[in-house]
Design a protein around this motif. Structure first.
Motif, PDB file in Angstrom:
ATOM      1  N   VAL A   9       0.861  -1.154  -0.078  1.00 12.68           N
ATOM      2  CA  VAL A   9      -0.012  -0.006   0.024  1.00 12.68           C
ATOM      3  C   VAL A   9       0.856   1.206   0.113  1.00 12.68           C
ATOM      4  CG1 VAL A   9      -1.801   1.289   1.368  1.00 12.68           C
ATOM      5  CG2 VAL A   9      -2.010  -1.111   1.371  1.00 12.68           C
ATOM      6  N   ILE A  10       0.372   2.206  -0.880  1.00 12.46           N
ATOM      7  CA  ILE A  10       1.242   3.448  -0.780  1.00 12.46           C
ATOM      8  C   ILE A  10       0.156   4.593  -0.428  1.00 12.46           C
ATOM      9  CG2 ILE A  10       3.009   2.973  -2.402  1.00 12.46           C
ATOM     10  CD1 ILE A  10       1.293   4.318  -4.715  1.00 12.46           C
ATOM     11  N   THR A  11       0.802   5.809  -0.041  1.00 12.36           N
ATOM     12  CA  THR A  11       0.004   6.781   0.151  1.00 12.36           C
ATOM     13  C   THR A  11       0.198   7.886  -0.837  1.00 12.36           C
ATOM     14  OG1 THR A  11      -0.050   6.335   2.630  1.00 12.36           O
ATOM     15  CG2 THR A  11      -0.709   8.490   2.046  1.00 12.36           C
ATOM     16  N   GLU A  12      -0.795   8.596  -0.914  1.00 11.72           N
ATOM     17  CA  GLU A  12      -0.689   9.701  -2.209  1.00 11.72           C
ATOM     18  C   GLU A  12      -1.869  10.924  -1.516  1.00 11.72           C
ATOM     19  OE1 GLU A  12       0.501  12.109  -5.609  1.00 11.72           O
ATOM     20  OE2 GLU A  12       1.331  10.631  -4.394  1.00 11.72           O
ATOM     21  N   ASN A  13      -0.908  12.073  -0.967  1.00 14.65           N
ATOM     22  CA  ASN A  13      -2.025  12.868  -0.290  1.00 14.65           C
ATOM     23  C   ASN A  13      -2.841  12.291   0.611  1.00 14.65           C
ATOM     24  OD1 ASN A  13      -0.870  14.967  -1.860  1.00 14.65           O
ATOM     25  ND2 ASN A  13      -2.118  14.636  -3.630  1.00 14.65           N
ATOM     26  N   ASP A  14      -4.289  12.273   0.509  1.00 12.32           N
ATOM     27  CA  ASP A  14      -5.180  11.518   1.541  1.00 12.32           C
ATOM     28  C   ASP A  14      -5.636  10.282   0.821  1.00 12.32           C
ATOM     29  OD1 ASP A  14      -6.435  12.726  -0.943  1.00 12.32           O
ATOM     30  OD2 ASP A  14      -8.232  13.397   0.624  1.00 12.32           O
ATOM     31  N   LEU A  15      -5.046   9.614  -0.140  1.00 18.77           N
ATOM     32  CA  LEU A  15      -5.361   8.597  -0.550  1.00 18.77           C
ATOM     33  C   LEU A  15      -4.607   7.524  -0.289  1.00 18.77           C
ATOM     34  CD1 LEU A  15      -6.083   9.290  -4.646  1.00 18.77           C
ATOM     35  CD2 LEU A  15      -7.743   9.066  -2.468  1.00 18.77           C
ATOM     36  N   ARG A  16      -5.142   6.277   0.310  1.00 19.60           N
ATOM     37  CA  ARG A  16      -4.401   5.079   0.559  1.00 19.60           C
ATOM     38  C   ARG A  16      -4.913   4.076  -0.611  1.00 19.60           C
ATOM     39  NH1 ARG A  16      -0.844   3.700   4.540  1.00 19.60           N
ATOM     40  NH2 ARG A  16      -2.208   1.848   5.168  1.00 19.60           N
TER      41      ARG A  16
END
Length: 228
Positions: free
Chosen positions: A203-210
């Motif tokens: 899993v990666i995080t991009e701003n407020d997205l998981r």
């Protein structure tokens, strides 16, 4: 005859997309057919003119200095994925496995081959693709969409290629390309449904997205198996 200045040429470009397009009041008569301004020939022509504008020596020097500068801190973002949504789940696959992105198309159902993830056949640009349901494969309720948060959603078909076989994958929304460092990949949470978790490599995080990064080889193998 002298060339127009950078400022003159830039000002001559009408940014109608900010006035009557998706960023404006959306009153443009081309918008219903094009869905988004980036699909419009006016937008494309403006982009082409913008790319062809003359640049001065200072502009080139500033960007040369920018790219020469060393980036301190943080790991290199050496991975690139295309991020999309199915139901409530934001997922990703490597950009290298995609040929293109196409508008939605209604699949033609194949006799005696309904279900099991094969939705039918779609015609994209004169070429036939098997249309596959990732929602079915991953055990995701594709009708369980998150509430709108002041942004347009862009349902699309992702044209994926795996070991010489092409697939069309319907998605409910498209976020775009995200780059990340391999060291930033996290272990999927234990709360993720088991049907989906076995297909995730992390899993990666991009701003407020998981964003769940799908195991490319496993997805490709399963899609190919559904065609047999």
């Amino acid at each position: 005859m002298t060339s127009p200045s950078v400022i003159d040429l830039h000002d001559a470009i009408s940014d109608c997309w900010n006035q009557i397009g998706v960023v404006g009041d959306q009153s443009c008569d081309k918008l219903p057919a094009n869905i988004h301004c980036r699909n419009c020939d006016v937008y494309a022509n403006a982009a082409q003119r913008n790319l062809q504008r003359p640049v001065d020596a200072q502009y080139r020097q500033d960007w040369a200095s920018h790219f020469r500068a060393r980036q301190d801190g943080g790991d290199a973002k050496d991975h690139s994925v295309l991020v999309f949504r199915i139901g409530r789940e934001w997922l990703a696959l490597p950009t290298k496995v995609f040929d293109s992105v196409a508008p939605q198309a209604t699949p033609h159902v194949l006799p005696h081959r309904s279900g099991r993830g094969l939705l039918g056949i779609v015609n994209i640009g004169g070429k036939l693709y098997p249309c596959m349901s990732l929602a079915s494969l991953l055990g995701i309720d594709e009708h369980d969409a998150p509430p709108a948060k002041g942004r347009h959603t862009f349902a699309r078909l992702l044209l994926m290629r795996w070991e010489e076989q092409s697939f069309a994958l319907p998605v409910a929304d498209l976020h775009g390309i995200v780059r990340y460092a391999g060291s930033a990949l996290q272990t999927p949470a234990a709360t993720i449904n088991k049907g989906l978790s076995r297909f995730l490599s992390g899993v990666i995080t991009e701003n407020d997205l998981r964003i769940g990064c799908l195991d490319t080889a496993l997805i490709g193998f399963q899609l190919a198996r559904l065609l047999r």
